[in-house]
Scaffold this active site. Structure first.
Site, PDB file in Angstrom:
ATOM      1  N   GLY A  77     162.552   3.211 105.885  1.00 44.45           N
ATOM      2  CA  GLY A  77     163.316   2.139 105.251  1.00 44.45           C
ATOM      3  C   GLY A  77     164.103   1.274 106.224  1.00 44.45           C
ATOM      4  N   GLU A  88     157.127  11.828 109.110  1.00 41.80           N
ATOM      5  CA  GLU A  88     157.988  10.685 108.840  1.00 41.80           C
ATOM      6  C   GLU A  88     159.266  10.806 109.680  1.00 41.80           C
ATOM      7  OE1 GLU A  88     157.147   8.840 104.732  1.00 41.80           O
ATOM      8  OE2 GLU A  88     158.482  10.520 104.408  1.00 41.80           O
ATOM      9  N   ASN A 110     155.082   5.890  97.743  1.00 42.78           N
ATOM     10  CA  ASN A 110     156.227   6.644  97.227  1.00 42.78           C
ATOM     11  C   ASN A 110     157.228   5.624  96.683  1.00 42.78           C
ATOM     12  OD1 ASN A 110     158.512   8.176  96.831  1.00 42.78           O
ATOM     13  ND2 ASN A 110     158.836   8.637  99.014  1.00 42.78           N
ATOM     14  N   GLU A 145     164.708  12.497 102.320  1.00 47.16           N
ATOM     15  CA  GLU A 145     165.799  12.174 101.379  1.00 47.16           C
ATOM     16  C   GLU A 145     166.137  13.387 100.504  1.00 47.16           C
ATOM     17  OE1 GLU A 145     163.957   8.601  99.880  1.00 47.16           O
ATOM     18  OE2 GLU A 145     164.249   7.685 101.852  1.00 47.16           O
ATOM     19  N   HIS A 156     160.598  15.650 101.339  1.00 49.34           N
ATOM     20  CA  HIS A 156     160.906  14.319 101.887  1.00 49.34           C
ATOM     21  C   HIS A 156     162.295  14.372 102.516  1.00 49.34           C
ATOM     22  CE1 HIS A 156     161.906  10.086 102.108  1.00 49.34           C
ATOM     23  NE2 HIS A 156     160.615   9.831 102.031  1.00 49.34           N
ATOM     24  N   LYS A 171     159.921   6.191  95.124  1.00 54.54           N
ATOM     25  CA  LYS A 171     161.306   6.687  95.132  1.00 54.54           C
ATOM     26  C   LYS A 171     161.964   6.379  93.772  1.00 54.54           C
ATOM     27  CE  LYS A 171     161.236   6.214 100.095  1.00 54.54           C
ATOM     28  NZ  LYS A 171     161.948   6.053 101.341  1.00 54.54           N
ATOM     29  N   SER A 186     158.351   2.867 107.415  1.00 57.54           N
ATOM     30  CA  SER A 186     158.231   1.419 107.652  1.00 57.54           C
ATOM     31  C   SER A 186     156.799   0.950 107.905  1.00 57.54           C
ATOM     32  CB  SER A 186     159.154   0.979 108.794  1.00 57.54           C
ATOM     33  OG  SER A 186     160.511   1.188 108.421  1.00 57.54           O
TER      34      SER A 186
HETATM   35  P1  PGA Z   1     159.416   3.286 103.883  1.00 55.37           P
HETATM   36  O1  PGA Z   1     159.525   4.765 103.283  1.00 55.37           O
HETATM   37  O2  PGA Z   1     157.945   2.940 103.935  1.00 55.37           O
HETATM   38  O3  PGA Z   1     160.176   2.415 102.932  1.00 55.37           O
HETATM   39  O4  PGA Z   1     160.008   3.326 105.261  1.00 55.37           O
HETATM   40  C1  PGA Z   1     158.599   5.748 103.638  1.00 55.37           C
HETATM   41  C2  PGA Z   1     158.925   7.047 102.954  1.00 55.37           C
HETATM   42  O5  PGA Z   1     160.115   7.371 102.799  1.00 55.37           O
HETATM   43  O6  PGA Z   1     158.016   7.786 102.545  1.00 55.37           O
END
Ligand code: PGA
Length: 245
Positions: free
Chosen positions: A167, A161, A8, A93, A91, A10, A206
């Site tokens: 992140g 997640e 992803n 976010e 997601h 983003k 992560s």
């Molecule tokens: P990350 O993001 O691997 O940077 O923690 C995962 C995600 O948001 O799908």
């Protein structure tokens, strides 16, 4: 079901980033899993031209309607037309910054299926919810309300997640990941019956080249949804290589 490692990107990536997809394509030799990259929607059509089916491409969100007066939005049909075969939905976010509810996510899942896209439906608890011991209950509620009852392993993937792991470089313990995935499986089977048995459950938050083998080897972990570590082909390839054949 073959595992899936999904990237992803983003809100990262310009045409210069297509070089990473070229590098991924060149280096992917008979991977033990399916591979998906979800770049920003502006790059999907160009990416499809570069990738030529070597791995799948997806969107990061879609609108529930097929077309209309929805400034700034993209329909599932548009993503499909650009070359996507998957779309990430719900997601954290999107839930956090765009106020997406479980009902929105369910409507978007139906839109994805209408357009022939496979939906990756994201769920996960916040840190406060985890500390309060509410993670299983929260995730069950998200599953019940964001995954429509017509979901099958052919049209949907679940991504667990934990919001606090995204992140941050922090991950749950392996025991915690295994326990949540087993809980999610039980919820899917009790709600969807046989359709819930084969549905992939990805872990996200992560995942990196250093922890991928351990996480991907856990029971009921059917792959990974990778943010930051998917931006560089070299890192993403190491995660893909961590899937056991
Ligand atoms: P990350 O993001 O691997 O940077 O923690 C995962 C995600 O948001 O799908």
């Amino acid at each position: 079901m073959r595992a899936l490692v999904a990237g992803n990107w983003k809100m990262n990536g310009t045409p210069a980033s297509l070089g990473e997809l070229e590098a991924l394509k060149q280096a992917l030799a008979a991977p033990a899993c399916d591979v998906l990259v979800c770049p920003p929607a502006t790059l999907i059509a160009q990416a499809a031209w570069h990738v030529k089916g070597a791995f799948a491409l997806g969107g990061q969100d879609c609108h529930a309607e097929p077309k209309g007066a929805f400034t700034g939005d993209l329909s599932a049909e548009m993503l499909r037309d650009a070359g996507a075969s998957f779309v990430i939905l719900g997601h954290s976010e999107r839930r956090q910054y765009h106020g997406e509810s479980n009902a929105h996510v369910a409507a978007k899942a139906r839109a994805a299926w209408r357009a022939g896209l496979k939906a990756i439906i994201c769920i996960g608890e916040s840190e406060a919810q985890r500390n309060a011991g509410e993670a299983p209950h929260i995730c069950q509620g998200q599953l019940n309300e964001s995954v429509p009852p017509e979901a099958t392993s052919a049209n949907s993937v679940i991504a667990y997640e934990p919001v606090w792991a995204i992140g941050t470089g922090r991950t749950p313990t392996s025991d915690d990941i295994a326990a949540m995935h087993s809980h999610i499986r039980a919820c899917l089977v009790s709600r969807l019956g046989a359709a819930g048995e084969g549905m992939l459950i990805l872990y996200g938050g992560s995942v990196n080249p250093g922890n991928a083998a351990e996480i991907l080897g856990l029971p009921e972990v059917g792959g990974a949804l990778v943010g930051g570590a998917s931006l560089k082909a070299a890192d993403f390839l190491k995660i893909i290589a961590a899937v056991k054949a």
